[in-house]
Design a protein around this motif. Structure first.
Motif, PDB file in Angstrom:
ATOM      1  N   PHE A 250       0.832  -1.204   0.000  1.00  0.00           N
ATOM      2  CA  PHE A 250       0.000   0.000   0.000  1.00  0.00           C
ATOM      3  C   PHE A 250       0.867   1.254   0.000  1.00  0.00           C
ATOM      4  CE2 PHE A 250      -3.827  -2.191   2.247  1.00  0.00           C
ATOM      5  CZ  PHE A 250      -4.129  -2.840   1.068  1.00  0.00           C
ATOM      6  N   ASP A 251       1.923   1.240   0.780  1.00  0.00           N
ATOM      7  CA  ASP A 251       2.783   2.422   0.891  1.00  0.00           C
ATOM      8  C   ASP A 251       3.421   2.779  -0.449  1.00  0.00           C
ATOM      9  OD1 ASP A 251       2.242   2.848   3.549  1.00  0.00           O
ATOM     10  OD2 ASP A 251       4.014   1.793   4.293  1.00  0.00           O
ATOM     11  N   THR A 252       3.868   1.756  -1.208  1.00  0.00           N
ATOM     12  CA  THR A 252       4.516   2.074  -2.484  1.00  0.00           C
ATOM     13  C   THR A 252       3.494   2.541  -3.511  1.00  0.00           C
ATOM     14  OG1 THR A 252       6.090   1.275  -4.142  1.00  0.00           O
ATOM     15  CG2 THR A 252       4.447  -0.286  -3.427  1.00  0.00           C
ATOM     16  N   ILE A 253       2.245   2.039  -3.443  1.00  0.00           N
ATOM     17  CA  ILE A 253       1.191   2.554  -4.319  1.00  0.00           C
ATOM     18  C   ILE A 253       0.872   3.997  -3.951  1.00  0.00           C
ATOM     19  CG2 ILE A 253      -1.242   2.319  -4.969  1.00  0.00           C
ATOM     20  CD1 ILE A 253      -0.945  -0.706  -4.590  1.00  0.00           C
ATOM     21  N   ILE A 254       0.792   4.270  -2.647  1.00  0.00           N
ATOM     22  CA  ILE A 254       0.495   5.628  -2.183  1.00  0.00           C
ATOM     23  C   ILE A 254       1.611   6.586  -2.577  1.00  0.00           C
ATOM     24  CG2 ILE A 254       0.281   7.035  -0.089  1.00  0.00           C
ATOM     25  CD1 ILE A 254      -1.288   4.580   1.091  1.00  0.00           C
ATOM     26  N   ASN A 255       2.865   6.143  -2.498  1.00  0.00           N
ATOM     27  CA  ASN A 255       3.980   6.995  -2.926  1.00  0.00           C
ATOM     28  C   ASN A 255       3.848   7.367  -4.394  1.00  0.00           C
ATOM     29  OD1 ASN A 255       5.157   6.941  -0.393  1.00  0.00           O
ATOM     30  ND2 ASN A 255       6.508   5.226  -0.867  1.00  0.00           N
ATOM     31  N   PHE A 256       3.389   6.419  -5.204  1.00  0.00           N
ATOM     32  CA  PHE A 256       3.179   6.696  -6.619  1.00  0.00           C
ATOM     33  C   PHE A 256       2.042   7.702  -6.806  1.00  0.00           C
ATOM     34  CE2 PHE A 256       1.025   5.607 -10.681  1.00  0.00           C
ATOM     35  CZ  PHE A 256       2.068   5.897 -11.556  1.00  0.00           C
ATOM     36  N   ILE A 257       0.965   7.552  -6.027  1.00  0.00           N
ATOM     37  CA  ILE A 257      -0.149   8.498  -6.118  1.00  0.00           C
ATOM     38  C   ILE A 257       0.317   9.900  -5.754  1.00  0.00           C
ATOM     39  CG2 ILE A 257      -2.389   9.122  -5.137  1.00  0.00           C
ATOM     40  CD1 ILE A 257      -2.916   6.102  -4.767  1.00  0.00           C
ATOM     41  N   VAL A 258       1.181  10.016  -4.753  1.00  0.00           N
ATOM     42  CA  VAL A 258       1.737  11.322  -4.374  1.00  0.00           C
ATOM     43  C   VAL A 258       2.507  11.921  -5.546  1.00  0.00           C
ATOM     44  CG1 VAL A 258       3.400  12.485  -2.880  1.00  0.00           C
ATOM     45  CG2 VAL A 258       1.830  10.788  -1.911  1.00  0.00           C
ATOM     46  N   LYS A 259       3.285  11.079  -6.255  1.00  0.00           N
ATOM     47  CA  LYS A 259       4.107  11.561  -7.368  1.00  0.00           C
ATOM     48  C   LYS A 259       3.251  12.052  -8.532  1.00  0.00           C
ATOM     49  CE  LYS A 259       7.891   9.355  -8.494  1.00  0.00           C
ATOM     50  NZ  LYS A 259       8.841   8.275  -8.862  1.00  0.00           N
ATOM     51  N   GLY A 289      -3.284  15.732   2.799  1.00  0.00           N
ATOM     52  CA  GLY A 289      -3.929  16.257   1.604  1.00  0.00           C
ATOM     53  C   GLY A 289      -4.219  15.231   0.523  1.00  0.00           C
ATOM     54  N   LEU A 290      -3.776  13.987   0.713  1.00  0.00           N
ATOM     55  CA  LEU A 290      -3.944  12.995  -0.347  1.00  0.00           C
ATOM     56  C   LEU A 290      -5.407  12.587  -0.531  1.00  0.00           C
ATOM     57  CD1 LEU A 290      -2.237  11.491  -2.405  1.00  0.00           C
ATOM     58  CD2 LEU A 290      -2.064   9.584  -0.805  1.00  0.00           C
ATOM     59  N   GLU A 291      -6.195  12.691   0.536  1.00  0.00           N
ATOM     60  CA  GLU A 291      -7.602  12.309   0.426  1.00  0.00           C
ATOM     61  C   GLU A 291      -8.325  13.149  -0.624  1.00  0.00           C
ATOM     62  OE1 GLU A 291     -11.411  11.258   3.336  1.00  0.00           O
ATOM     63  OE2 GLU A 291      -9.702  12.388   4.125  1.00  0.00           O
ATOM     64  N   GLN A 292      -7.850  14.394  -0.847  1.00  0.00           N
ATOM     65  CA  GLN A 292      -8.476  15.247  -1.846  1.00  0.00           C
ATOM     66  C   GLN A 292      -8.235  14.750  -3.269  1.00  0.00           C
ATOM     67  OE1 GLN A 292      -7.098  16.721   1.082  1.00  0.00           O
ATOM     68  NE2 GLN A 292      -9.283  16.760   1.601  1.00  0.00           N
ATOM     69  N   LYS A 293      -7.248  13.875  -3.445  1.00  0.00           N
ATOM     70  CA  LYS A 293      -6.941  13.329  -4.767  1.00  0.00           C
ATOM     71  C   LYS A 293      -7.711  12.033  -5.043  1.00  0.00           C
ATOM     72  CE  LYS A 293      -4.158  16.431  -6.341  1.00  0.00           C
ATOM     73  NZ  LYS A 293      -4.495  17.160  -7.588  1.00  0.00           N
ATOM     74  N   TRP A 294      -8.515  11.602  -4.085  1.00  0.00           N
ATOM     75  CA  TRP A 294      -9.308  10.378  -4.224  1.00  0.00           C
ATOM     76  C   TRP A 294     -10.697  10.724  -4.732  1.00  0.00           C
ATOM     77  CZ3 TRP A 294     -12.366   8.400   0.485  1.00  0.00           C
ATOM     78  CH2 TRP A 294     -13.190   7.325   0.115  1.00  0.00           C
ATOM     79  N   PHE A 295     -11.097  10.109  -5.842  1.00  0.00           N
ATOM     80  CA  PHE A 295     -12.446  10.267  -6.366  1.00  0.00           C
ATOM     81  C   PHE A 295     -13.317   9.188  -5.728  1.00  0.00           C
ATOM     82  CE2 PHE A 295     -15.853   9.347  -9.367  1.00  0.00           C
ATOM     83  CZ  PHE A 295     -16.338  10.625  -9.637  1.00  0.00           C
ATOM     84  N   LYS A 296     -14.279   9.601  -4.913  1.00  0.00           N
ATOM     85  CA  LYS A 296     -15.057   8.647  -4.117  1.00  0.00           C
ATOM     86  C   LYS A 296     -16.107   7.907  -4.940  1.00  0.00           C
ATOM     87  CE  LYS A 296     -14.571  11.098   0.280  1.00  0.00           C
ATOM     88  NZ  LYS A 296     -15.286  11.698   1.434  1.00  0.00           N
ATOM     89  N   GLY A 297     -16.648   8.558  -5.957  1.00  0.00           N
ATOM     90  CA  GLY A 297     -17.736   7.962  -6.720  1.00  0.00           C
ATOM     91  C   GLY A 297     -19.078   8.433  -6.201  1.00  0.00           C
TER      92      GLY A 297
END
Length: 463
Positions: A250-259, A289-297
């Protein structure tokens, strides 16, 4: 020695040799026999399960094993161990066309695997309208990632497959210049369940040199054409990993999302069960602030931890019509309600094949769908006795009041710890759900039936 890119190639070659489009645990035994028969060498069923991610690994594959697998696959890899993963790609000229072609190959294979695994013929499944609307809105938004989230059995993988097919066939005008890469999570972890860099593993699948930047390629393509790179990731539930490795993934996926958070060129779409999403979200919230980059649907429900709605009446009718079955309006009300749960569709079809007199007993079939489903998932399954122990205790602890509350996991499993395999199967099969407790149960896990009518059924029968 064992780079993921070359292990992935080796696995694909083995599947091609064995003529297996979608590997299952049972196929590992037949592959083991074929290797023994053709090469007079021994590679155990367990070793093959580890290679394909059906079992955890505690050590590297031996040179003997890798050599035998390479011989069976019909390819000699570079180096004495055959898997240094360094050949070729570094010195090749590269373009977005190469990336698009590689991504398309992976996506076509993913769709083919979904078709082969679908319990209902894939051509008779339906495009979920909500999914297309959510995806189009997400694609046009500033959000970086979305996930289809639901309890087991609501058809997330089919949703991804149908949506991928539509994108690939350019039936969504908004994605006409974009590239879709559809991968199972098994493509991006090694045999130990480790993925040190999510971006590096995407590059590996696309044939991009490790020294190059995937984001740079995607940005250049976006600036030139307006097309984006869409990444679909499915199969998280299939990994047999310990919690620390799940968290690391999960952490490495999240790091990619941050990038990619400030980029418009890459969109990530995932699929997760509700309890998996809860764990992922806990990791995500550590990044400010990453939650703002999540599209909830449009259908996200915080209490149910789901954004996948039940089938609509029109969608049910499409499936029934495609299968040549009675229209929804002709069925009894209870059966109509049950068929809105996708996991009841296959038991319904099986019951019709077993009962040619169905047309005269709609109401009795409506009552029988849940017992039929539970017979397959609990009573006739492995660890059935142990599963019934857990279910009986959960019913007793839940009580019979007007409101059904989850129970503490520690109370449920007390004295039954030796039956952990049965408990895990109840979770995997979508009978039970484990989640975080409320404020009063901080740091404790609670368990409940996935759907209230499961509790109603077990509460009404003699266990």
């Amino acid at each position: 020695m064992e780079h993921i890119s070359t292990l992935s190639e080796l696995k694909n070659l083995i599947l091609h040799k064995a003529q297996i489009p979608a590997i299952t645990p049972g196929d590992c035994k037949s592959i083991s026999r074929e290797i023994s028969k053709n090469l007079n060498k021994s590679v155990s069923e367990t070793t093959l399960k580890r290679l394909f991610g059906f079992a955890c690994m505690q050590h590297h594959f031996s040179s003997y094993t890798l050599t035998a697998l390479s011989e069976y696959a019909g390819k000699t890899f570079v180096g004495c161990n055959g898997l240094d993963g360094s050949a070729g790609v570094e010195n090749l000229p590269f373009s977005w066309r190469n990336i698009h072609e590689a991504a398309t190959r992976h996506t076509e294979l993913a769709i083919k695997c979904i078709k082969n695994r679908s319990e209902i013929p894939f051509e008779h499944t339906v495009n979920r309208n909500f999914a297309e609307k959510d995806f189009v809105e997400f694609f046009s938004s500033d959000c970086s990632f979305m996930s289809f989230i639901s309890p087991p059995g609501l058809g997330r993988t089919l949703i991804m497959g149908r949506l991928a097919k539509k994108i690939l066939q350019e039936k969504l005008s908004i994605t006409s210049r974009s590239t879709l890469l559809f991968l199972s999570v098994r493509n991006i972890v090694d045999e130990f369940g480790i993925c040190e860099s999510f971006e590096d593993q995407l590059k590996s699948q696309l044939g991009i040199a490790k020294k190059d930047s995937l984001i740079k390629y995607a940005n250049e393509h976006y600036e030139a054409t307006g097309g984006k790179l869409i990444v679909f990731i499915d199969g998280l539930v299939e990994l047999a990993l310990k919690q620390d490795k799940i968290t690391a993934l999960f952490d490495t996926i999240i790091n990619f999302i941050v990038k990619i958070g400030q980029q418009k060129s890459i969109k990530l779409v995932m699929s997760m069960r509700s309890n998996t999403w809860t764990n992922f979200k806990s990791c995500m919230l550590k990044q400010h602030g990453l939650e703002q980059k999540w599209f909830k649907g449009a259908h996200y429900n915080e209490n149910e931890i789901s954004n996948v709605p039940l089938l609509t009446e029109d969608e049910i009718d499409q499936v029934l019509s495609g299968l040549g079955l009675a229209a929804l309006a002709d069925l009894q009300p209870k059966l109509r309600t049950q068929l809105s749960f996708p996991f009841y569709m296959q038991p319904y079809i099986e019951m019709l094949s077993d009962n040619s007199e169905y047309g005269h007993i709609e109401s009795s079939v409506a009552v029988s769908l849940t017992p039929f489903f539970m017979y397959n998932k609990v009573y006739s399954s492995s660890y059935s006795t142990e599963k019934i122990y857990f279910i009986k205790r959960l019913v007793e602890l839940t009580g019979s009041g007007p409101t059904v509350h989850p129970v503490l996991k520690e109370n449920l499993i007390s004295g039954l710890e030796m039956f952990k395999n049965a408990y895990k199967e109840l979770l995997c099969d979508g009978i039970l759900m484990e989640e975080k407790g409320n404020e009063q149960q901080l740091y404790k896990r609670v368990v409940r039936f996935v759907h209230p009518h499961f509790f109603e059924y077990f509460n009404s029968v003699s266990l």
